[in-house]
Enzyme design. Sequence first.
Site, PDB file in Angstrom:
ATOM      1  N   SER A 168      22.215 -57.753  15.461  1.00 22.14           N
ATOM      2  CA  SER A 168      22.946 -57.959  14.219  1.00 22.14           C
ATOM      3  C   SER A 168      23.727 -56.692  13.859  1.00 22.14           C
ATOM      4  CB  SER A 168      21.934 -58.351  13.124  1.00 22.14           C
ATOM      5  OG  SER A 168      22.588 -58.739  11.964  1.00 22.14           O
TER       6      SER A 168
ATOM      7  N   ASP B  83      24.927 -69.985  15.263  1.00 24.72           N
ATOM      8  CA  ASP B  83      24.506 -68.857  14.416  1.00 24.72           C
ATOM      9  C   ASP B  83      25.402 -68.846  13.181  1.00 24.72           C
ATOM     10  OD1 ASP B  83      24.037 -66.433  13.184  1.00 24.72           O
ATOM     11  OD2 ASP B  83      24.113 -65.233  15.013  1.00 24.72           O
TER      12      ASP B  83
ATOM     13  N   HIS C 279      20.157 -66.699  13.838  1.00 25.64           N
ATOM     14  CA  HIS C 279      20.722 -65.366  14.022  1.00 25.64           C
ATOM     15  C   HIS C 279      19.736 -64.429  14.712  1.00 25.64           C
ATOM     16  CE1 HIS C 279      23.438 -62.088  13.312  1.00 25.64           C
ATOM     17  NE2 HIS C 279      22.584 -61.436  12.532  1.00 25.64           N
TER      18      HIS C 279
END
Lengths: 266, 629
Positions: A95, A217, A245
């Site tokens: 991320s 996602d 995610h």
Amino acid sequence: MDVLRRNNVTVTGPEGAPPMVFAHGFGCDQQMWRHVAPVFEPGHRVVLFDHVGAGGSDLTAYDPARYSSLDGYALDLVEILDALALGPAVVVGHSVSSVIALLAAADRPELFDRLVLVGPSPRYIDDEGYHGGFSREEIDELLATMDDNYLGWSQHIAPVIMGTPDRPGLGEELTSSFCRTDPVIARRFARATFLSDNRADLARVRTPALVVQCRNDVIAPLEVGEYVHQHLAGSELVVLDATGHCPNLSAPAQLVVAMQDYLTPA
Amino acid sequence: MSAAADAPWDDAPCGLVTLARDGTVLAANRVLWEWTGRAADDVVGKVPLSALLSVGGRIYWETHLAPLLEVEGRVDEVAVELRVRDGRLPVLLTAVVGGDRVHAAISSARDRMSYERELLAARVAAERASGQLQALQATTAALSRALGVAGVAQALLAAAVDQLGAAAATLWLADEEARLVHGATGEPPAGLPSSGVLLRGESAAPDGGRTVVPLQGQSGLRGVLSLAPRTDAAADPLDAEVLTAVGQQAGLALDRAQLYEQSANVARELQHSLLAGEPPVDERFSVATVYRPGVELLEVGGDFYDVFLAAEGLLAVVVGDVVGRGLGAASAMGQLRSAVRAVAGPGVGPGRLLTRLDRFVEQVETAGMSTLAYAELDLATGVLRYACAGHPPPLLLRTGQDAELLWEGRSTPLGAFVRPLERSEAEVQLTPGDRLLLCTDGLFERRDREIDEGLALVAQATEGSHGVPLDEAVRSLTSRLLADESTRDDVCVLLLQWTAGDFDRHLSADLTGLSALRHDLAAWLVAQDVAPGIAEDLVLATSEALANAAEHGSGLHPGEQVHLRVRLADAAHETAEVVVQVADRGRWRTGASSHERGRGLTIIGALVDDVTVDDRDGTRVVLRKRLAP
């Protein structure tokens, strides 16, 4: 300042093995890698850490000015690599940490062997000719949601997480800090994450990279993963057949295979 | 499969939902369908629960709740928002993992959330106020510590970035001639703030991308501060309320600073005029002084020095320190300095002089507790008498010897003396070339240093200064001891050298006594601190000139005399030189002897820097040789 203490750095795996560093994303801490990192321990010097403000990091080291942009977090990563002095490392960022790793690699390429970027997004907010997945209003809504949980997270939920006996058998140590972040720090981290625009930084990176993208996602849509792949010289793209995610938790086996294929081609 | 009519959970007072482990909705009760207005068929098996939440909730689910469910197996009472028919419904969500399912309960939290939001708003307001107060306090403290207008400007620019969260700051100030002067930290703006913003009054206001803060003093606008906000994603915005308050504080600080500077300027000018004045001129001594005002404080101190003739042939030197700073101290210093001159005189002496000054400071209280070192030098004999009233002792620097602190003749500061005791004094015999150093404590006193240690450093710093011209010696001594710029006191240093008189002899033209004279001259030159090599050249050249004069000017006639006068010129300066004058009553002769005389001059010319011959009235040969290489 003890960098290793500040970022709650843990090092496992055989000494002298090639280093592999895992950087957790926005929201939780190094426990996010619990299903992935152990797989690499036999053949790698595995380094895990928490961003300042998260997990077991030293909260007193939190400096609002330093961490008001992702550059402060990138500097932390560089300092950790310098302090460990293990040689060029494979750095796996999830991320927002994939962007943090890109920034660090652009500034100090000699510290990096290869990058694995899981769900990277150089910009979350849509722009002309760019689809980031969110409007500015929607990001403001996220920040408001974080505010709504301001009291809840800091006062009500934390003790529940720490002491409920009827939960699945997880160790006290493991559970005490997971996803618990000081609300003020979390909010600032959210702003640094979701309001940043690091698209121009992609061109500065020379380190080879693997972009790992989940098929479904909502935070980093597929086309963002493709955007990163296109703008990052020498990168490869792998799309996991997974939802959400956090494939490091929801599809760790797929992620591990993708990483192994990339790092040790047959 | 989910919406079977009349299932018992349909009547539950909350939304209930069952999810697959990846978050996909598998079943939900009627309450949830009613809230969301979605058809079960469109959702079940197709859509994750997070899709029913607001965008903020969805991101929150992905980044926090999904990982928590995965790792912890449950989440409790998380505040999120459900997308409902007419907008968003605040709900509390509790979810627990059971096998390959996740069971979630969602309860309306409209009232609770509004209550919590009030709590939150109150807390945020309190935190903001506390942060504002902190920034304001830190800025105010920095402004009040600053000295002078430049100091305030610097403090304000620093605070703008460090305390007030600006990326860059530019400051315009109107100076005394109403010119604009400005300083900046970081990138300055393209131009001056627009006049409209300035006319709008006393509050911080936006101007283009920047914020402009008027700095209002008592008598009007003192200046303008322009701040650029930081552009980092998570940086806090500039706070107009705090900036307005800072603007008012800074305006007053600039008022104060200007008043202060005006007063300091008056004091400095007064002090300068009080210290002005040329010392008496006499070839038998040289003196060099350094006065340096304090570096941190703009205020002048009360340090002073003076050099004057207390009587014919009696040189008085004094260095003193009046307690206090500013105009008062400068004025007291001027009075005390005049008083020293007034009470000094033939037959007074250092001890009695101090006693008289004690009486003086009874009348002029601002000069009380002043300290001073006073010395009188008999220029003919080299006898030095001195006394110290609570002042650092004089330092005696003799050629080829260690520096010696003169610890005798000490007594208390002026006015602190308990009569009828007499002030003590002491005496020391100087030899030609000896130097005496007087200074104020600013030269060596530091917060973390004992006085003895400081005096030892002064003595150490004078090592090797012999032979160095006087004014250069005092300058380099001062700059070495003050190299640690931490000093804030003013500093006064006086260096005196006694050079005795000229070397003045008559020599019989038959040259008897020449070798004794050469010996004496050599000794005299050494006493003047002339380097041995230069002294040798001079003795040789002088001796040649004397022989020349005796032979060619006076025909070696025992009744004739040759006059020798040697003096040190410009002793205190780099141009210091020895001047030798040899005079006879003879005239230039013609023929071979004249030629030989000329040859003698060639030898002399090789030994000294300059030779001149004047034969208008007898013959005078003048030799000059510089002391510095």
